[in-house]
Design an enzyme around this catalytic site. Structure first.
Site, PDB file in Angstrom:
ATOM      1  N   CYS A  79      -8.240  -0.051  -8.803  1.00 16.61           N
ATOM      2  CA  CYS A  79      -9.156  -0.747  -9.556  1.00 16.61           C
ATOM      3  C   CYS A  79      -9.580  -2.259  -8.505  1.00 16.61           C
ATOM      4  CB  CYS A  79      -8.595  -1.876 -10.931  1.00 16.61           C
ATOM      5  SG  CYS A  79      -8.639  -0.675 -12.186  1.00 16.61           S
ATOM      6  N   HIS A 190      -9.171   9.890 -10.449  1.00 16.77           N
ATOM      7  CA  HIS A 190      -9.371  10.320  -9.183  1.00 16.77           C
ATOM      8  C   HIS A 190      -8.966  11.718  -8.917  1.00 16.77           C
ATOM      9  CE1 HIS A 190      -4.990   9.492  -9.244  1.00 16.77           C
ATOM     10  NE2 HIS A 190      -4.988  10.050  -7.911  1.00 16.77           N
TER      11      HIS A 190
END
Ligand SMILES: [Zn+2]
Ligand SMILES: [Zn+2]
Ligand SMILES: [Zn+2]
Length: 374
Positions: A79, A190
């Site tokens: 993030c 991811h």
């Protein structure tokens, strides 16, 4: 698609992709020089060791012991960091960065041990990258809009092409591990890319079998499988204009699914513009069907199988993606036990035909953007 390449404070590269121009497939910006990457970990702490019994490499990577393990949302390294020195420098749409704990790296240290004629040893040279699908920590690939998955297909293609140009890279392996059930240590959506300095064993076996089939019959093994599956129909989950999505006849995992291109091509780089969109739509539909099965965010391993990048010809091979979910049912996991791990003999306690039926019942049409004419 525009590529913006920057360096993180520790010298690793960070690639941010934006899609502000109308034609996403037109690539601007530049890729980083991978050869300049700094070494991660101590010298003499990692190497490739040859297993003469199985005829394959194994990599040692001691520095991976300190990997981040299931951090809370505020401490997610993927993030955008609010703290000084955080891993992600700014906003991004799709991003790629050098793995902080690579098992293979462009400038590996000296091996920790000397080799012998019995035990060959090589530096653990290669590339390990992380692909950030979205800046949104909470969403999984299944939950991302199909446009975002299309962007990801373009980024995968770009990385496959760039990594394949590196002298020491012989195979570009694109994959995703999803879910704590298979040992994922970070929740942010991811995937990963490993660029190996050799062709890995499973791919070598597929190449050998495809070559054998082509020499014997004159046709592509995967094209023949597609034709058979389309005629039979029992294991088909769904098809679109460019891809067939099916449970293989010889599935090792109960919910194993393969996505195979209908056109005889060898890598993701061979997809045309329409096929890239159709791949995004196929991924979206399959992942939603997976999530719909038990009403949980479905764990899986996703692996892309395509030709090696050693500049040899592999015209007998055929691009496809394989999914191996570890679930047997809503609560039960399939473990790799003695037979699977020790003998390489998988026991699938379900029939591929009935599992395909379960998945088929969960497939919903993907709403495509109006700009995608077909
Ligand atoms: Zn995150
Ligand atoms: Zn084929
Ligand atoms: Zn395969």
């Amino acid at each position: 698609m525009n590529i913006r390449s920057t360096r993180l404070p520790d010298g690793r590269y960070f690639l941010s992709y934006d899609f502000l121009e109308p034609d996403w497939s037109f690539v601007t910006g530049s890729n980083p020089s991978i050869e300049d990457s700094p070494r991660v970990g101590q010298d003499r702490s990692s190497e490739l060791r040859w297993n003469p019994v199985l005829g394959e490499w194994v990599v040692t990577a001691v520095h991976r012991q300190d990997r981040t393990f299931l951090p809370s949302v505020g401490q997610c390294p993927f993030c955008r960091s609010t703290e000084e020195g955080g891993e992600i420098p700014g906003d991004y749409d799709v991003a790629v960065l050098a793995n902080r704990f690579p098992s293979l790296q462009p400038n590996p240290g000296t091996p920790s041990i000397e080799e012998s004629s019995l035990y060959p040893v090589r530096p653990s040279q290669g590339v390990c990258e992380v692909v950030l699908y979205s800046a949104d920590h909470q969403r999984t690939l299944a939950q991302l809009p199909v446009e975002q998955i299309y962007k990801l297909v373009l980024v995968w293609t770009s990385r496959y092409s760039q990594l394949s140009h590196l002298e020491f890279v012989k195979y570009v392996f694109i994959f995703e591990n999803k879910g704590e059930a298979i040992g994922v240590t970070l929740h942010h959506p991811h995937g990963q890319i490993y660029a190996y300095p050799f062709c890995p064993p499973r791919i070598s076996t597929e190449l050998m079998q495809s070559k054998f089939h082509r020499d014997k019959t004159g046709s592509c093994l995967f094209c023949d499988i597609l034709q058979h599956e389309m005629q039979d129909g029992r294991r088909i989950v769904f098809v679109n204009k460019s891809f067939v999505v099916f449970v293989p006849f010889y599935a090792r995992w109960p919910y194993e699914v393969h996505i195979t291109s209908r056109r005889h091509i060898q890598s993701i780089a061979d997809l045309d513009a329409a096929e890239q969109r159709h791949l995004a739509a196929a991924l979206k539909a399959l992942l939603e069907a997976y999530d719909g099965l038990f009403g949980i965010s479905f764990p899986y391993m996703m692996v892309m199988h395509q030709k090696p990048t050693d500049r040899e010809s592999y015209d007998y091979y055929h691009f496809h993606i394989e999914f191996y979910p570890p679930m047997r049912s809503a609560e039960k996991l399939k473990y790799l036990a003695g037979s699977e791990t020790g003998a390489g003999m998988f026991i699938n306690d379900s029939l591929p035909e009935s599992k395909a039926g379960e998945l088929r019942a969960k497939v919903r049409p993907v709403i495509l953007p109006s700009a995608w004419e077909n």
